[in-house]
Design a protein around this motif. Structure first.
Motif, short mmCIF file in Angstrom:
data_model
loop_
_atom_site.label_atom_id
_atom_site.label_comp_id
_atom_site.label_asym_id
_atom_site.label_seq_id
_atom_site.Cartn_x
_atom_site.Cartn_y
_atom_site.Cartn_z
N PRO A 202 37.65 16.05 -23.60
CA PRO A 202 38.56 17.15 -23.94
C PRO A 202 38.06 17.98 -25.13
CG PRO A 202 39.77 15.10 -23.65
CD PRO A 202 38.32 14.74 -23.68
N HIS A 203 37.44 17.30 -26.11
CA HIS A 203 36.95 18.01 -27.28
C HIS A 203 35.83 18.98 -26.89
CE1 HIS A 203 38.77 14.25 -28.57
NE2 HIS A 203 38.90 14.72 -29.81
N ARG A 204 34.90 18.47 -26.06
CA ARG A 204 33.79 19.32 -25.62
C ARG A 204 34.30 20.48 -24.78
NH1 ARG A 204 31.42 14.18 -25.05
NH2 ARG A 204 31.83 14.18 -22.81
N ALA A 205 35.33 20.23 -23.99
CA ALA A 205 35.90 21.30 -23.17
C ALA A 205 36.43 22.43 -24.06
CB ALA A 205 37.02 20.75 -22.29
N LEU A 206 37.09 22.06 -25.15
CA LEU A 206 37.61 23.07 -26.06
C LEU A 206 36.49 23.81 -26.77
CD1 LEU A 206 40.62 21.07 -27.50
CD2 LEU A 206 40.78 23.20 -26.20
N LEU A 207 35.45 23.08 -27.17
CA LEU A 207 34.30 23.73 -27.80
C LEU A 207 33.63 24.70 -26.84
CD1 LEU A 207 32.85 20.65 -29.71
CD2 LEU A 207 33.72 22.75 -30.77
N LYS A 208 33.48 24.28 -25.58
CA LYS A 208 32.91 25.19 -24.59
C LYS A 208 33.82 26.40 -24.38
CE LYS A 208 30.05 21.83 -22.15
NZ LYS A 208 29.80 21.07 -20.90
N GLY A 209 35.12 26.18 -24.57
CA GLY A 209 36.06 27.29 -24.47
C GLY A 209 35.85 28.35 -25.54
N THR A 210 35.24 27.95 -26.66
CA THR A 210 34.92 28.93 -27.70
C THR A 210 33.58 29.61 -27.44
OG1 THR A 210 33.69 27.45 -29.19
CG2 THR A 210 36.10 27.46 -29.39
N GLY A 211 32.84 29.10 -26.44
CA GLY A 211 31.55 29.69 -26.11
C GLY A 211 30.35 28.83 -26.47
N VAL A 212 30.58 27.61 -26.97
CA VAL A 212 29.46 26.74 -27.35
C VAL A 212 28.79 26.20 -26.09
CG1 VAL A 212 28.75 24.66 -28.60
CG2 VAL A 212 30.64 26.04 -29.48
N PRO A 213 27.49 26.49 -25.87
CA PRO A 213 26.79 25.93 -24.71
C PRO A 213 26.63 24.42 -24.84
CG PRO A 213 25.62 27.84 -25.60
CD PRO A 213 26.64 27.43 -26.61
N GLY A 214 26.63 23.73 -23.72
CA GLY A 214 26.53 22.29 -23.74
C GLY A 214 25.29 21.79 -24.45
#
Length: 557
Positions: A17-29
């Motif tokens: 869930p945390h990574r999903a939110l970070l990706k929601g800000t535009g952070v590439p995996g």
């Protein structure tokens, strides 16, 4: 690199869930493994010193990404002391220092950032950020946005904010200048982006930040509008990533030696008296014992080497051209203690790199401006826990002074008397209930001090207060009187007509009233109702400590 703080939000299936939110800000995996760098930016359209920060944010970002990190900008509030001066707004200025420290702590801890770039410039914002850095003790680097260039008028005359607005206001009132001249001052004093041009609180704190090693060399004095400031921002972004890799943290830099060096440089330049409050507060967060008396010990053995505006003639751009902070360290080299800096060099190595110093601006120890440093700590029965004076701004005539008290319960009442022509030579203006608790917020009082000078009373009237002064203050003005009036300190017991003796060389501030009389007055004294009973300042007043401890918020004192 070894494990990072940010691994807590980026590693493992349970952090999906945390990574999903970070990706929601535009952070590439693929960027999740890089150090997460927070850029705490105090950009605002409200403060000249901060209007150029959008540009610096870009260059810090570029530096972070070039260095191998991933950056996140988050906002920090700022208050302009000049705009908030002389009205209710100034109650909020000093307390924002605590808010800023708390906000940075909150964001960095909540999001587990690996490091911070602290983008700052003006008065309470820089110390608030340094307090946060010391408290968190995670890799941090400070970027101060830089001083404003001096305004220029006909014939190349240099203008500065304090002498050409606040003091000009009083000169106009006294008929020394006309309305057209006053308008020229208003139009020319602040030509653009940057912190106020002289050695006021913002620039003094920037210099002390660099001296302690928490920003890159030349950062403090490089003008806000220069291209070199962009390059420093870029280099700071790069450097923070390396600091994270090497786990170099603020408490490794802000040592006892760093604070002593900072005080010496402050004294040598004749800097703002507000730095006493701020260095005490930062040292507390860093776990470094720093008693108020240390400022006076160092002042007696550290000559003033520069004549800086507002008490002198040189501006920050002059100091920068003369050698900047490195030049001051060079002139003080035999008294400076070695210490690491965030640049990777030690202080002594920085000094060894200095090739030239303009000794007309930064004078050598053999030819000082004054034999002692710019700040003196006074004590006596009127200030049992100490008081602070910027002696670099006091004329020789007023170093010893005796006068009769004129007491005022607020800054506004004192200003009305000054502007109404009710203050005469030979008097001591006492402004009380303006301390950390009584203010609340220990308002900065540039208006009354500038008015004293503008009215030509700087050599015949002294001013004492449990409040504080602007870095732009000059003249016989004694602040931080502790204990404050709201705590029943002796300043609360002064009556009109009492004789007050000021002896700056002797470090004395005495009320010529016997102990028996003072004890009787204290019996009759009653704590006044709080001036502000709602909002966060009401809460602040309940937990803020005395000026001699740095006016910090603490539930332990």
């Amino acid at each position: 690199m070894a494990s990072k703080r940010s691994d807590v939000i980026t590693k493992g299936f349970e952090r999906t869930p945390h990574r999903a939110l970070l990706k929601g800000t535009g952070v590439p995996g693929e960027q999740m493994d890089k150090p997460f760098i927070g850029i705490a930016s105090s950009f605002t359209d409200l403060i000249p010193g901060h209007i150029g920060m959008r540009d610096l944010e870009r260059f810090i970002e570029k530096g972070v990404h070039t260095g191998g990190g991933f950056s996140f900008i988050f906002g920090i509030p700022g208050v302009c002391d000049g705009i908030s001066m002389g009205h209710k707004g100034m109650h909020y200025s000093l307390p924002t220092r605590e808010l800023i420290a708390d906000m940075i702590e909150s964001v960095a801890e909540a999001h587990r950032l690996d490091g911070l770039v602290l983008l700052t410039n003006c008065d309470k914002i820089t110390p608030g950020m340094l307090m946060a850095a010391a408290r968190l003790d995670i890799p941090c680097i400070v970027v101060t946005a830089g001083p404003m260039l001096a305004g220029r008028g006909r014939g190349g005359r240099a203008f500065s904010f304090v002498t050409d607005t606040f003091e000009a206001m009083a000169q106009f009132k006294a008929g020394v200048i006309d309305e057209q001249q006053l308008q020229v001052c208003e139009d020319k004093a602040c030509p653009g982006a940057g912190s106020c041009q002289g050695l006021f609180t913002a620039n003094t704190m920037a210099i002390l930040t660099e001296t302690m090693g928490m920003s890159l060399m030349q950062c403090a004095t490089t003008p806000a509008v220069s291209a070199y400031k962009r390059r420093l921002a870029f280099a700071s972004g790069q450097r923070i990533v390396q600091l994270v890799h090497d786990n170099i943290t603020p408490r490794q830099i802000m040592t006892r030696e760093a604070f002593e060096n900072a005080i010496r440089v402050d004294l040598a330049l004749g800097g703002s008296s507000n730095t006493v409050l701020h260095l005490l507060a930062i040292a507390r967060e860093a776990g470094v014992p720093l008693p108020l008396e240390e400022f006076d010990r160092l002042s007696r053995e550290t000559p003033q080497l520069a004549s800086m505006n507002p008490g002198g003639k040189y501006f920050m751009e002059d100091l920068d051209a003369a050698g900047g902070v490195s030049g001051v360290l060079y002139q003080l080299r035999d008294r400076i203690l070695d210490n690491p800096t965030l640049s990777g060099l030690t202080v002594k190595q920085v000094i060894d790199q200095v090739r030239e110093v303009d000794e007309e601006v930064i004078q050598p120890l053999s030819r000082p401006v004054r034999a002692e440093g710019g700040i003196a700590i006074l004590a006596g029965n009127l200030a049992p826990k100490g008081a602070v004076v910027k002696q670099s701004g006091v004329s020789e005539k007023m170093m010893h002074f005796e006068g009769r008290a004129r007491c005022f319960e607020s800054e506004e009442a004192a200003m009305a008397a000054l502007m109404g022509g009710q203050i005469r030579g030979g008097e001591v203006v006492v402004i009380r209930y303006e301390g950390p608790k009584g203010g609340p917020g220990m308002r900065e009082m540039l208006a009354p001090t500038a008015t004293l000078m503008g009215l030509g009373l700087g050599d015949s009237v002294a001013l004492i207060t449990d409040g504080r002064f602007s870095g732009g203050t000059r003249g016989p003005c004694i602040g931080h009187v502790s204990p404050e009036a709201a705590e029943g300190g002796p300043i609360a017991l002064v009556e009109d007509g009492d004789v007050i003796c000021l002896d700056i060389p002797g470090r004395k501030l005495e009320l010529k009233v016997d102990d028996e009389t003072l004890a009787a007055r204290l019996e009759k004294w009653r704590k006044p109702e709080p001036k502000i009973k709602t909002g966060w300042l009401a809460r602040y007043a309940k937990v803020v400590t005395s000026a001699y401890t740095g006016a910090v918020t603490s539930i332990d004192e």
